[in-house]
Structures are given as structure tokens and as C-alpha cells.
Design a protein around this motif. Sequence first.
Motif, PDB file in Angstrom:
ATOM      1  N   MET A   1       1.048  -1.038   0.148  1.00 52.12           N
ATOM      2  CA  MET A   1       0.369   0.079   0.031  1.00 52.12           C
ATOM      3  C   MET A   1       0.556   1.370  -0.203  1.00 52.12           C
ATOM      4  N   SER A   2       0.522   1.909  -0.777  1.00 54.19           N
ATOM      5  CA  SER A   2       0.954   3.568  -1.206  1.00 54.19           C
ATOM      6  C   SER A   2       1.579   4.478   0.056  1.00 54.19           C
ATOM      7  N   LEU A   3       1.957   5.667   0.530  1.00 53.73           N
ATOM      8  CA  LEU A   3       1.888   6.503   1.176  1.00 53.73           C
ATOM      9  C   LEU A   3       0.041   6.972   0.951  1.00 53.73           C
ATOM     10  N   ALA A   4       0.389   7.409   0.203  1.00 53.13           N
ATOM     11  CA  ALA A   4      -1.306   8.217  -0.471  1.00 53.13           C
ATOM     12  C   ALA A   4      -2.012   7.163   0.455  1.00 53.13           C
ATOM     13  N   GLN A   5      -2.387   5.912  -0.148  1.00 51.45           N
ATOM     14  CA  GLN A   5      -3.563   4.534   0.052  1.00 51.45           C
ATOM     15  C   GLN A   5      -3.063   5.106   1.727  1.00 51.45           C
ATOM     16  N   GLU A   6      -2.408   4.732   2.768  1.00 48.41           N
ATOM     17  CA  GLU A   6      -2.067   4.514   4.101  1.00 48.41           C
ATOM     18  C   GLU A   6      -3.229   6.222   4.493  1.00 48.41           C
ATOM     19  N   MET A   7      -2.822   7.515   3.688  1.00 44.88           N
ATOM     20  CA  MET A   7      -3.123   8.441   4.147  1.00 44.88           C
ATOM     21  C   MET A   7      -5.176   8.430   4.074  1.00 44.88           C
ATOM     22  N   ALA A   8      -5.498   8.234   2.839  1.00 46.95           N
ATOM     23  CA  ALA A   8      -6.012   7.881   2.731  1.00 46.95           C
ATOM     24  C   ALA A   8      -7.606   7.165   3.357  1.00 46.95           C
ATOM     25  N   ALA A   9      -7.029   5.819   3.709  1.00 52.25           N
ATOM     26  CA  ALA A   9      -7.452   5.036   4.778  1.00 52.25           C
ATOM     27  C   ALA A   9      -7.564   5.705   6.110  1.00 52.25           C
ATOM     28  N   LEU A  10      -6.357   6.186   6.418  1.00 52.31           N
ATOM     29  CA  LEU A  10      -6.264   7.246   7.343  1.00 52.31           C
ATOM     30  C   LEU A  10      -7.132   8.075   8.027  1.00 52.31           C
ATOM     31  N   TRP A  11      -7.537   9.039   6.798  1.00 55.44           N
ATOM     32  CA  TRP A  11      -9.132  10.306   6.749  1.00 55.44           C
ATOM     33  C   TRP A  11     -10.410   9.504   6.377  1.00 55.44           C
ATOM     34  N   GLY A  12     -10.601   7.547   5.956  1.00 57.69           N
ATOM     35  CA  GLY A  12     -11.143   7.442   6.387  1.00 57.69           C
ATOM     36  C   GLY A  12     -11.687   6.837   7.670  1.00 57.69           C
ATOM     37  N   GLU A  13     -10.998   6.943   7.679  1.00 57.60           N
ATOM     38  CA  GLU A  13     -11.430   6.322   9.495  1.00 57.60           C
ATOM     39  C   GLU A  13     -12.312   7.603  10.815  1.00 57.60           C
ATOM     40  N   TYR A  14     -11.930   8.658   9.559  1.00 59.80           N
ATOM     41  CA  TYR A  14     -12.384  10.192  10.400  1.00 59.80           C
ATOM     42  C   TYR A  14     -13.378  10.808  10.501  1.00 59.80           C
ATOM     43  N   LEU A  15     -13.892  10.438   8.735  1.00 57.37           N
ATOM     44  CA  LEU A  15     -15.214  10.753   7.821  1.00 57.37           C
ATOM     45  C   LEU A  15     -15.908   9.563   7.757  1.00 57.37           C
ATOM     46  N   ASP A  16     -16.636   9.278   8.805  1.00 58.73           N
ATOM     47  CA  ASP A  16     -17.507   8.067   9.142  1.00 58.73           C
ATOM     48  C   ASP A  16     -17.091   6.828   8.383  1.00 58.73           C
ATOM     49  N   ASN A  17     -16.451   6.544   8.351  1.00 55.93           N
ATOM     50  CA  ASN A  17     -15.490   4.633   7.459  1.00 55.93           C
ATOM     51  C   ASN A  17     -15.457   5.041   6.244  1.00 55.93           C
ATOM     52  N   ARG A  18     -16.077   6.292   5.650  1.00 52.90           N
ATOM     53  CA  ARG A  18     -16.292   6.367   4.215  1.00 52.90           C
ATOM     54  C   ARG A  18     -15.109   5.431   3.629  1.00 52.90           C
ATOM     55  N   GLU A  19     -15.216   5.508   2.205  1.00 52.68           N
ATOM     56  CA  GLU A  19     -13.783   4.743   1.135  1.00 52.68           C
ATOM     57  C   GLU A  19     -13.500   6.710   0.833  1.00 52.68           C
ATOM     58  N   VAL A  20     -12.099   6.515   1.157  1.00 52.60           N
ATOM     59  CA  VAL A  20     -11.376   8.108   1.423  1.00 52.60           C
ATOM     60  C   VAL A  20     -10.317   7.795  -0.451  1.00 52.60           C
ATOM     61  N   GLY A  21      -9.930   8.327  -1.625  1.00 48.35           N
ATOM     62  CA  GLY A  21      -9.040   8.122  -2.406  1.00 48.35           C
ATOM     63  C   GLY A  21      -8.165   8.758  -2.241  1.00 48.35           C
ATOM     64  N   PRO A  22      -7.202   8.877  -3.252  1.00 50.12           N
ATOM     65  CA  PRO A  22      -5.696   9.989  -2.735  1.00 50.12           C
ATOM     66  C   PRO A  22      -5.876  10.688  -3.069  1.00 50.12           C
ATOM     67  N   ASP A  23      -7.168  11.303  -4.400  1.00 51.99           N
ATOM     68  CA  ASP A  23      -6.934  12.441  -4.439  1.00 51.99           C
ATOM     69  C   ASP A  23      -7.842  12.962  -4.721  1.00 51.99           C
ATOM     70  N   ASP A  24      -9.044  12.453  -3.224  1.00 49.95           N
ATOM     71  CA  ASP A  24      -9.696  13.432  -2.577  1.00 49.95           C
ATOM     72  C   ASP A  24     -10.116  14.457  -1.881  1.00 49.95           C
ATOM     73  N   ASP A  25     -10.873  15.607  -1.720  1.00 48.51           N
ATOM     74  CA  ASP A  25     -10.354  16.374  -1.594  1.00 48.51           C
ATOM     75  C   ASP A  25     -11.282  16.840   0.291  1.00 48.51           C
ATOM     76  N   PHE A  26     -10.707  16.968   1.116  1.00 47.59           N
ATOM     77  CA  PHE A  26     -10.883  16.941   2.795  1.00 47.59           C
ATOM     78  C   PHE A  26     -12.194  17.655   2.844  1.00 47.59           C
ATOM     79  N   PHE A  27     -12.219  18.820   1.716  1.00 40.42           N
ATOM     80  CA  PHE A  27     -13.241  19.615   2.755  1.00 40.42           C
ATOM     81  C   PHE A  27     -15.120  18.955   1.603  1.00 40.42           C
ATOM     82  N   ALA A  28     -14.521  18.209   0.334  1.00 31.62           N
ATOM     83  CA  ALA A  28     -15.701  18.073  -0.056  1.00 31.62           C
ATOM     84  C   ALA A  28     -16.269  16.959   0.267  1.00 31.62           C
ATOM     85  N   LEU A  29     -15.519  16.027   1.472  1.00 33.89           N
ATOM     86  CA  LEU A  29     -15.964  14.419   1.694  1.00 33.89           C
ATOM     87  C   LEU A  29     -16.134  15.497   3.009  1.00 33.89           C
TER      88      LEU A  29
END
Length: 76
Positions: A1-29
Motif C-alpha cells: 500500500m502506498s503512503l497516499a493510500q495509507e493517508m486515504a484510509a486514515l482519513w476514512g477512519e475520521y470521515l465516518d468510515n467512508r471510502e476515501v481515494g488518494p485524490d479526494d478533497d478533504f472539504f468535499a468529503l
Amino acid sequence: MSLAQEMAALWGEYLDNREVGPDDDFFALGGNSLIGIKIIERVAQEYGAELSVRDFYLAQTPARVAALVERGRSGT
């Protein structure tokens, strides 16, 4: 898993366990300042990279935050 994918997974934990992709916008999520600070703290703990709130908000995507983490690790 790339660091970008790890960051996306981490964000998902804090954003209601949603799927987050490497290029998804924090505020749009639905990200906000409290969630951002929690993610910044977690990145510091787990990756040893200190991110400023400003840099985190300007980066806006897991891929760009991953690039900041890489730079922080290399000391540049």
C-alpha cells in the motif's frame, strides 16, 4: 500500500468510515477543522511528520498530504 493510500484510509477512519481515494478533497468529503487537527495529530504520532494546519488544509488530498509527510521524513 502506498503512503497516499495509507493517508486515504486514515482519513476514512475520521470521515465516518467512508471510502476515501488518494485524490479526494478533504472539504468535499465533509472534513472540518476538528477532524483535520485529529488527522494531523495522528500523522505526527504514526509517521513522525509534523504538519501545520495551514499546510494540511492547502494540500486538501491524501496524495498531497502524503507528499508533505515524505518531505517531513526526509527533512526537506
